[in-house]
Motif scaffolding. Structure first.
Motif, mmCIF file in Angstrom:
data_model
loop_
_atom_site.group_PDB
_atom_site.id
_atom_site.type_symbol
_atom_site.label_atom_id
_atom_site.label_comp_id
_atom_site.label_asym_id
_atom_site.label_seq_id
_atom_site.Cartn_x
_atom_site.Cartn_y
_atom_site.Cartn_z
ATOM 1 N N PHE A 32 0.803 -1.215 0.000
ATOM 2 C CA PHE A 32 0.000 0.000 0.000
ATOM 3 C C PHE A 32 0.841 1.273 0.000
ATOM 4 C CE2 PHE A 32 -3.116 -3.109 1.813
ATOM 5 C CZ PHE A 32 -3.791 -3.258 0.622
ATOM 6 N N ASN A 33 2.143 1.128 -0.040
ATOM 7 C CA ASN A 33 3.025 2.276 -0.273
ATOM 8 C C ASN A 33 3.431 2.370 -1.735
ATOM 9 O OD1 ASN A 33 3.652 3.944 2.139
ATOM 10 N ND2 ASN A 33 3.932 1.894 3.000
ATOM 11 N N LEU A 34 2.992 1.407 -2.544
ATOM 12 C CA LEU A 34 3.206 1.456 -3.998
ATOM 13 C C LEU A 34 2.059 2.241 -4.622
ATOM 14 C CD1 LEU A 34 4.133 -2.299 -4.634
ATOM 15 C CD2 LEU A 34 5.687 -0.334 -4.621
ATOM 16 N N PRO A 35 2.273 2.754 -5.825
ATOM 17 C CA PRO A 35 1.154 3.410 -6.507
ATOM 18 C C PRO A 35 0.014 2.410 -6.713
ATOM 19 C CG PRO A 35 3.217 3.767 -7.696
ATOM 20 C CD PRO A 35 3.502 2.782 -6.607
ATOM 21 N N ALA A 36 -1.215 2.897 -6.631
ATOM 22 C CA ALA A 36 -2.378 2.028 -6.820
ATOM 23 C C ALA A 36 -2.301 1.365 -8.189
ATOM 24 C CB ALA A 36 -3.666 2.832 -6.696
ATOM 25 N N GLY A 37 -2.645 0.107 -8.232
ATOM 26 C CA GLY A 37 -2.596 -0.630 -9.486
ATOM 27 C C GLY A 37 -2.979 -2.072 -9.260
#
Length: 126
Positions: free
Chosen positions: A55-60
């Motif tokens: 959830f620290n990655l860009p949404a995808g």
């Protein structure tokens, strides 16, 4: 949509679709005896820790895939805990045969009738 996002989307759909047969069978049969409690607990713990990363990655697509894993792991653990000792509910045909599950665990005689096989009479020979 670029190739990596397309690949992530397709693989997410495939991985999620691959979990459905396991979840459906577990829901239908309520037989989770072949699953290890240790594996289920560690999977849920790993998913919780891995959520910090995901959830620290860009949404995808990775968010959707991770949520599918979290949901599947949580459902399997909840099912294992729910049905570990009591077994699954007796089938309707068993109840119709006059058998009750009160005070009896799955597979033990209740009034001379086995909860697993309502036609098996206590002391009868095959």
């Amino acid at each position: 949509m670029n190739l990596p996002v397309l690949a992530g989307t397709v693989s997410t759909v495939l991985f999620a679709a691959g979990m459905f047969p396991m979840l459906l069978k577990a829901a239908r049969t309520k037989d989770l005896a072949s699953y290890s409690l240790g594996n289920l607990v560690l999977s849920n713990l790993a998913n919780a820790v891995h959520s910090i990363y995901v959830f620290n990655l860009p949404a995808g697509p990775i968010w959707v895939l991770h949520l599918a894993y979290v949901l599947a792991s949580a459902l399997m653990l909840a099912g294992w805990l729910r049905y570990r000792e009591t077994g699954h509910e007796p089938a309707a045909s068993t109840m119709a045969a006059g058998t009750t599950a009160e005070g009896a665990s799955a597979g033990s005689p209740a009034g001379g009738v086995s909860l697993k096989n309502p036609l098996a009479i206590k002391g009868a020979r095959p």
